[in-house]
Design an enzyme around this catalytic site. Structure first.
Site, mmCIF file in Angstrom:
data_model
loop_
_atom_site.group_PDB
_atom_site.id
_atom_site.type_symbol
_atom_site.label_atom_id
_atom_site.label_comp_id
_atom_site.label_asym_id
_atom_site.label_seq_id
_atom_site.Cartn_x
_atom_site.Cartn_y
_atom_site.Cartn_z
ATOM 1 N N HIS A 225 25.031 11.209 33.607
ATOM 2 C CA HIS A 225 26.265 10.990 34.366
ATOM 3 C C HIS A 225 26.052 10.880 35.870
ATOM 4 O O HIS A 225 26.457 9.911 36.508
ATOM 5 C CB HIS A 225 27.272 12.106 34.091
ATOM 6 N N HIS B 174 33.906 13.379 25.161
ATOM 7 C CA HIS B 174 33.451 12.969 26.489
ATOM 8 C C HIS B 174 32.033 13.469 26.760
ATOM 9 O O HIS B 174 31.792 14.675 26.761
ATOM 10 C CB HIS B 174 34.417 13.562 27.512
HETATM 11 O O1 G3P Z 1 35.418 7.971 30.216
HETATM 12 C C1 G3P Z 1 36.123 8.477 31.272
HETATM 13 C C2 G3P Z 1 35.363 9.393 32.188
HETATM 14 O O2 G3P Z 1 34.078 9.598 31.715
HETATM 15 C C3 G3P Z 1 35.299 8.911 33.566
HETATM 16 O O3 G3P Z 1 34.852 9.880 34.465
HETATM 17 O O4 G3P Z 1 33.176 10.893 35.925
HETATM 18 O O5 G3P Z 1 33.389 11.669 33.602
HETATM 19 O O6 G3P Z 1 32.393 9.461 34.071
HETATM 20 P P1 G3P Z 1 33.390 10.498 34.511
HETATM 21 CA CA CA Z 2 31.925 8.690 31.913
#
Ligand code: G3P
Ligand code: CA
Length: 320
Positions: free
Chosen positions: A85, A43
Site C-alpha cells: 500500500h 480491504h
Molecule cells: O479501495 C479503496 C481504498 O483502498 C482506497 O484507499 O488508501 O486504502 O488505498 P487506500
Molecule cells: Ca487500496
C-alpha cells in the site's frame, strides 16, 4: 471480532431482505440487493486480522468466506509489480532493520529480490512472521487458487509511468484477462483518472473503478471510461449514490458504487441505506454481520467453471 467458526458465517438468505436500493438500479439489481445487500470486499485482504496485502490476508479472507479482496499494486526499481500500500516499505516491513542506510525506503528504490527478503508480517504480531510482500503474479495466483475475485488498485501511478500496461501484462500472463475473469472476477481501480482511462483505453472490456467523489455535474464524463465510482464513506449520501446509479457505464450497465473504508456495524448499515453496491472494509465479518450475514458463504478452493457461490450480482450481459 474474528477468529470464530467459519460455519457461523455461512448464513442463509433469510433475514437479509430488508435492504432497500434507491432508484437507478435495474430490476435485476434491485432483486439481488434485496437478497444480498452490498458486496463485502476485504480491504487489503482481511487486514484487521492479518498483515495487509499479504497472501496470509487473502487466505484469511477466504477462510472467513469472503470472495472479493482489494489490493494495492506498485512497481520495484527493476520493474516487478508488487502488492503493497504505502510508497515506502517502512511501515509494513522490517526494511529499516535490513537496509538502514536506504531511507526513505521507497518501493521504487528497491529491487524485487531485495523486497523478497523483507518480513511483511511481524509488525502485526509474531504469528505472522515470515509473511512476504507478494509479487502481483504470486498474489493473482493465490486469489485464483482460492476462487476469489479482485478489486485491484493501481496505487500512485504518477510514480510509475506505464504501470497500467505493466499491470495488464501481468494480469494477462496470470490468466486473468480471459472472459471468465474479466466479466466476473476483476475490477481495476485508481484514484488517478488518467490511469483508469488508460486501462479502459487499452482493454475496454475490463471493469474499472474511479476512487473518489467527483461532483455530480462531472459524473457523465467519468461514465465514459469507468464502471464504478468508489468514494470514501465520509463523502457519501443517498442522493449521490442515486446520481451515480442513474448513469450508464461503458458496458451499458448502471454505474456502481463501492465505498471505503467502513469498519463498523453502524457505518455499514448507514452506507447500505444509501444503496451502495459494495462496502470495502478491513473487518468483513463485522460488516457482513451488520448486513445480515447472507453473503458470507465459503467458496470452494478451486470452483468448477460457472457462477461462483457468492453474492456477486447476477451477471448482466454486456452491451456490444
Ligand atoms: O479501495 C479503496 C481504498 O483502498 C482506497 O484507499 O488508501 O486504502 O488505498 P487506500
Ligand atoms: Ca487500496
Amino acid at each position: 471480532m474474528y477468529p470464530r467458526p467459519v460455519a457461523a458465517l455461512a448464513a442463509t438468505a433469510l433475514g437479509c431482505s430488508a435492504l432497500l436500493v434507491p432508484g437507478g438500479a435495474t430490476g435485476t439489481e434491485r432483486a439481488a440487493a434485496r437478497l444480498c445487500g452490498p458486496q463485502v470486499i476485504a480491504h487489503r485482504g482481511a487486514s484487521a486480522y492479518a498483515p495487509e496485502n499479504t497472501l496470509a490476508a487473502v487466505d484469511l479472507a477466504h477462510e472467513m468466506g469472503f470472495v472479493w479482496v482489494e489490493n494495492d499494486v506498485q512497481r520495484t526499481r527493476d520493474g516487478e509489480l508488487v502488492v503493497v500500500h504505502d510508497d515506502s516499505l517502512a511501515r509494513t516491513t522490517d526494511v529499516e532493520q535490513l537496509f538502514p542506510d536506504r531511507a526513505p525506503w521507497k518501493v521504487g528504490n528497491f529491487t524485487a529480490a531485495e523486497i523478497t527478503t523483507l518480513d511483511a508480517g511481524s509488525w502485526r504480531g509474531a504469528q505472522w512472521a515470515g509473511a512476504r510482500v507478494p509479487t502481483l503474479k504470486e498474489y493473482l495466483n493465490r486469489v485464483d487458487d482460492n476462487g476469489q475475485k479482485l478489486l485491484l488498485e493501481i496505487k500512485k501511478p504518477e510514480l510509475y509511468p506505464g504501470i497500467e500496461q505493466d499491470t495488464l501484462r501481468v494480469l494477462g500472463e496470470a490468466g486473468w484477462l480471459d472472459p471468465w475473469h474479466v466479466r466476473q472476477r476483476l475490477v481495476v481501480q485508481s484514484f488517478d483518472a488518467h490511469s483508469v482511462r488508460a486501462v479502459h483505453a487499452r482493454r475496454p472490456d475490463i471493469i474499472t473503478g474511479f476512487l473518489g467523489t467527483p461532483p455530480v455535474a462531472d459524473l457523465t464524463s467519468y461514465a465514459a471510461f469507468t464502471d464504478q465510482i468508489n468514494p470514501s464513506h465520509t463523502s457519501l449520501n443517498a442522493e449521490y449514490v442515486a446520481a451515480v446509479h442513474a448513469l450508464k457505464s461503458p458496458h451499458g450497465t448502471p454505474l456502481r458504487v463501492s465505498t471505503w473504508t467502513v469498519n463498523d456495524a453502524a457505518g455499514a448499515v448507514r452506507v447500505a441505506g444509501f444503496g451502495v453496491d459494495g462496502i470495502i472494509t478491513n473487518n468483513p465479518d463485522v460488516v457482513q454481520d451488520a448486513l445480515g450475514g447472507c453473503c458470507a458463504v465459503p467458496v470452494p478452493a478451486r470452483p468448477a467453471p460457472g457462477p461462483a457461490l457468492d453474492c456477486q450480482r447476477p451477471v448482466v450481459p454486456w452491451s456490444a
